[in-house]
Motif scaffolding. Structure first.
Motif, short mmCIF file in Angstrom:
data_model
loop_
_atom_site.label_atom_id
_atom_site.label_comp_id
_atom_site.label_asym_id
_atom_site.label_seq_id
_atom_site.Cartn_x
_atom_site.Cartn_y
_atom_site.Cartn_z
N TYR A 236 0.82 -1.21 0.00
CA TYR A 236 0.00 0.00 0.00
C TYR A 236 0.86 1.26 0.00
CZ TYR A 236 -3.93 -3.10 0.90
OH TYR A 236 -4.88 -4.10 0.79
N ALA A 237 2.06 1.18 0.54
CA ALA A 237 2.98 2.31 0.43
C ALA A 237 3.38 2.53 -1.03
CB ALA A 237 4.22 2.07 1.30
N ILE A 238 3.67 1.44 -1.73
CA ILE A 238 3.98 1.54 -3.16
C ILE A 238 2.79 2.09 -3.92
CG2 ILE A 238 4.53 0.19 -5.22
CD1 ILE A 238 6.89 0.47 -3.37
N LEU A 239 1.58 1.64 -3.57
CA LEU A 239 0.37 2.14 -4.22
C LEU A 239 0.23 3.65 -4.04
CD1 LEU A 239 -2.43 1.84 -5.57
CD2 LEU A 239 -3.35 1.19 -3.34
N ALA A 240 0.59 4.15 -2.88
CA ALA A 240 0.50 5.59 -2.61
C ALA A 240 1.64 6.37 -3.23
CB ALA A 240 0.47 5.83 -1.10
N GLY A 241 2.59 5.67 -3.85
CA GLY A 241 3.74 6.35 -4.44
C GLY A 241 4.81 6.70 -3.43
N LEU A 242 4.82 5.99 -2.30
CA LEU A 242 5.74 6.28 -1.20
C LEU A 242 6.78 5.18 -1.06
CD1 LEU A 242 2.99 7.37 1.36
CD2 LEU A 242 4.61 8.90 0.22
N PRO A 243 7.89 5.45 -0.36
CA PRO A 243 8.86 4.38 -0.08
C PRO A 243 8.20 3.27 0.72
CG PRO A 243 9.79 6.55 0.40
CD PRO A 243 8.34 6.76 0.13
N PRO A 244 8.57 2.02 0.49
CA PRO A 244 7.88 0.89 1.14
C PRO A 244 7.95 0.92 2.65
CG PRO A 244 9.87 0.17 -0.03
CD PRO A 244 9.62 1.56 -0.46
N GLN A 245 9.04 1.48 3.23
CA GLN A 245 9.14 1.49 4.69
C GLN A 245 8.07 2.36 5.34
OE1 GLN A 245 11.44 2.69 2.63
NE2 GLN A 245 12.23 4.69 3.30
N VAL A 246 7.49 3.29 4.58
CA VAL A 246 6.43 4.14 5.13
C VAL A 246 5.22 3.30 5.54
CG1 VAL A 246 4.82 6.03 4.60
CG2 VAL A 246 7.20 6.17 3.85
N GLY A 247 4.95 2.25 4.77
CA GLY A 247 3.85 1.35 5.12
C GLY A 247 4.14 0.59 6.40
N LEU A 248 5.41 0.22 6.61
CA LEU A 248 5.78 -0.46 7.86
C LEU A 248 5.67 0.49 9.04
CD1 LEU A 248 8.91 -2.55 6.75
CD2 LEU A 248 6.55 -3.32 7.01
N TYR A 249 6.16 1.73 8.86
CA TYR A 249 6.10 2.71 9.95
C TYR A 249 4.65 2.99 10.37
CZ TYR A 249 10.98 3.71 8.68
OH TYR A 249 12.32 3.61 8.41
N ALA A 250 3.75 3.00 9.39
CA ALA A 250 2.34 3.25 9.70
C ALA A 250 1.69 2.08 10.41
CB ALA A 250 1.57 3.56 8.41
N SER A 251 2.40 0.97 10.52
CA SER A 251 1.84 -0.24 11.14
C SER A 251 2.45 -0.51 12.52
CB SER A 251 2.10 -1.45 10.24
OG SER A 251 1.66 -1.21 8.92
N ILE A 252 3.19 0.47 13.06
CA ILE A 252 3.85 0.25 14.36
C ILE A 252 3.17 1.05 15.47
CG2 ILE A 252 6.03 0.43 15.61
CD1 ILE A 252 7.47 0.02 12.93
N LEU A 253 3.35 2.36 15.48
CA LEU A 253 2.77 3.17 16.56
C LEU A 253 1.26 3.39 16.43
CD1 LEU A 253 5.51 5.88 17.29
CD2 LEU A 253 4.90 3.85 18.62
N PRO A 254 0.73 3.65 15.22
CA PRO A 254 -0.73 3.87 15.13
C PRO A 254 -1.59 2.75 15.70
CG PRO A 254 0.33 4.64 13.13
CD PRO A 254 1.38 3.94 13.92
N VAL B 14 -2.52 11.16 13.63
CA VAL B 14 -1.56 12.18 14.06
C VAL B 14 -0.23 11.53 14.41
CG1 VAL B 14 -1.02 13.89 15.83
CG2 VAL B 14 -3.31 13.84 14.81
N VAL B 15 -0.28 10.44 15.17
CA VAL B 15 0.95 9.73 15.54
C VAL B 15 1.62 9.14 14.31
CG1 VAL B 15 1.81 7.71 16.79
CG2 VAL B 15 0.21 9.26 17.90
N ALA B 16 0.82 8.66 13.35
CA ALA B 16 1.39 8.12 12.11
C ALA B 16 2.21 9.18 11.40
CB ALA B 16 0.27 7.61 11.20
N SER B 17 1.72 10.40 11.36
CA SER B 17 2.43 11.47 10.64
C SER B 17 3.77 11.78 11.29
CB SER B 17 1.56 12.73 10.57
OG SER B 17 1.36 13.28 11.86
#
Length: 582
Positions: A45-63, A317-320
């Motif tokens: 889904y990070a790739i789908l959004a046009g973002l680096p793949p690690q962004v999808g992992l980061y969004a799956s930790i604290l949020p 907010v925490v994700a950002s």
């Protein structure tokens, strides 16, 4: 008392106090299984959004951890979702985000703005706003978005140049025109990935069941399909050196946990991204609350709509600030979490910890991961969102609802995501208003031998030549009272023997000022024609409003009866023999 108050602000304190040791194995297993699904989905889904793949992992930790403390659903799995990813890609391409750094900063800003919007809605208790997004509208929207997502992945599936955003029609035309130019190895990997993912569902479950495995165990094992496909295709690319033969790979993914940052906060970008942030927050909330309600009902649990706004807002907010993209509750992941036996949000915390371990130690293993594999995961994941059965069902039940689905779907596909949703909301609202202006009205009579009154067109009932019983099946307000007035006038003209007309108000919940004024005028007009207007079955709150408007003055000599039976019985002509109406 103090514990109850704490639970209002931090719902997790409730289930933590009541947590039982026997629940722990279920939560651990569910957390592990959901993490197996979330890791490949987060990358994809990070790739789908046009973002680096690690962004999808980061969004799956604290949020997910933040949601675990603040959310009221015990089984909702929060993280990156496909529709939000598409909205991010669409918004950032349309707003002119330039370099990769600016694009990423704007994505983080979108997550922060979405979170603030959700928190603002919670403060103002605006959770009711999402009720204006009807099920047909949402069905058409998700179906259109699913098709857009699938079209956007043709580029990664076939290694051709296809725009990832824009009109679905234009994307389809470009995609089909570019098919002959496909890179055969990439296409082979992509198609193989889709085939393996499809086989890992019902065919694999059926095979394992025939081999003697329990149905639930086989279903849970099949959820590892995306991870298995990633492992298999990554190993294949590395072993055959396909990256040097034209196959696009993910490449280096930085190892480690996200570092809190706030340099993405740029006031000059807020206005440009505000429409997209509103759209992301609303759609994310609707998707999340829909899944949370369905799963809560199955266990007779309760979900607090307004608290969900708080939880999802805080999670975004925490994700950002932790380098993640916008998040919401995912349908497929939440269903997997529920089916795996999750008892509390401890399962979500376990999932977050496992994703954090992957981000810390295992990202080098994804170096040879082909982008075609991620595209295959996206295509198979969102294909279930294409709800063509829902459209057929809505069309058969009500053509207006079917039109709402179709208009929203075509609007999303041919115009834009935002305009498609607005069109759907507009059509649904217009349909509701149109129905409100033309309420169902029935002439009723008494079922012989009972005190029940039913529609003369549907049941064999007793009627009286000089008495007309009119039941209005909707509240009366300025937009429909004239329709009721015209209906009464037509019935009076067709039945010259009528001396009394009873307005049966059993389905009338409110009467606004315009309707009261019109009823007063109707009573006067009927009196001039030698007909007395009466009311029956008036509800208490409606009666209170009518009495404040001098009801008995303008209704006289008409009366207000407790029931329709009382109205019939107490009329001076009640000794008349009723006539049969078949």
């Amino acid at each position: 008392m103090r514990a109850d108050r704490l639970a209002q602000f931090i719902p997790a304190s409730g289930w933590m106090r009541a947590y039982q040791r026997q629940q722990l194995p279920d939560d651990l297993l569910a957390g592990f299984i959901t993490a197996v699904l979330l890791v490949p989905q987060g990358l994809a889904y990070a790739i789908l959004a046009g973002l680096p793949p690690q962004v999808g992992l980061y969004a799956s930790i604290l949020p997910p951890v933040i949601y675990a403390f603040l959310g009221t659903s015990r089984t909702l799995s929060v993280g990156p979702v496909s529709v939000a990813a598409l909205l991010v890609a669409d918004a950032l391409s349309a707003s002119g985000s330039g370099s990769d750094a600016t694009y990423l900063a704007d994505a983080l800003l979108l997550a922060a703005m979405s979170g603030v919007i959700l928190l603002g809605m919670a403060a103002l208790r605006l959770d009711v706003l999402v009720n204006f997004i009807s099920h047909p509208t949402l069905s058409g929207f998700t179906s259109g978005a699913a098709l857009l997502i699938i079209l956007s992945q043709f580029g990664n599936l076939l290694a051709v140049s296809v725009p990832s955003t824009g009109s679905g029609f234009a994307m389809a035309m470009v995609a089909f025109a570019e098919v002959p130019q496909s890179h055969y190895l990439t296409a082979l990997l992509g198609i193989s990935g889709i085939a393996l993912l499809l086989l890992s569902r019902r065919p694999l479950i059926a095979l394992l069941t025939r081999l003697g495995m329990a149905g639930e165990t086989a279903t849970l094992l099949s959820r590892a399909g995306p991870l298995a496909v990633i492992v298999l295709l990554t190993a294949l690319v590395a072993a055959l050196d396909m990256q040097n033969r034209g196959v696009a790979i993910v490449g280096d993914i930085p190892a480690g946990l996200p570092i809190p940052q706030w340099d993405f906060l740029r006031v000059d970008r807020v206005l440009d991204l505000l429409p997209a942030a509103i759209m992301i927050s609303l759609i994310g909330y609707v998707e999340s609350i829909s899944v949370a309600r369905v799963l809560a009902y199955r266990r007779r649990q309760k979900v607090d709509n307004n608290q969900e706004l708080v939880a999802l807002g805080a999670a975004n907010v925490v994700a950002s600030f932790s380098g993640g993209m916008p998040v919401a509750g995912g349908f497929s992941r939440s269903t997997v979490n529920f089916s795996a036996g999750a008892q509390t949000q401890l399962a979500g915390m376990v999932t977050a910890c496992l994703v954090a371990l992957v981000a810390l130690f295992f990202t080098p293993l994804f170096y040879y991961l082909p982008k075609a594999a991620l595209a295959a995961i996206i295509v198979v994941a969102v294909a279930s969102l294409f709800d063509w059965r829902g459209f057929l069902s809505a069309w058969r039940y009500d053509k207006a609802d079917g039109c709402t689905v179709l208009v929203t779907f075509l609007g999303v596909l041919l115009l834009s995501i935002e305009l498609g949703l607005l069109l759907g909301v507009g059509v649904a609202t217009a349909t509701f208003l149109w129905r409100g202006t033309r309420p169902h009205i029935a002439i009723v009579g008494r079922v012989p031998g009972t005190h029940h009154f039913r529609n003369v067109r549907r049941h064999p009932v007793e009627t009286w030549p000089q008495l007309l019983l009119v039941r209005v099946d909707r509240s009366l307000f300025f937009a429909n009272i004239h329709y009721v007035d015209d209906y009464v006038a037509q019935q009076v003209a067709e039945q010259p023997d009528i001396k009394h007309l009873v307005l049966v108000c059993s389905a009338v919940n409110t009467i606004d000022y315009s309707a009261i004024e019109a009823l007063e005028q109707l009573a006067h007009s009927l009196r001039s024609a030698g007909i007395t207007l009466h009311l029956s079955d008036v509800k208490g709150p409606v009666m209170d409003r009518l009495e404040h408007h001098d009801l008995y003055r303008w209704l006289a000599p008409g009366q207000v009866f407790l029931s329709t039976e009382q109205a019939v019985t107490n009329m001076t002509y009640h000794n008349q023999e009723p006539s049969s109406h078949d």
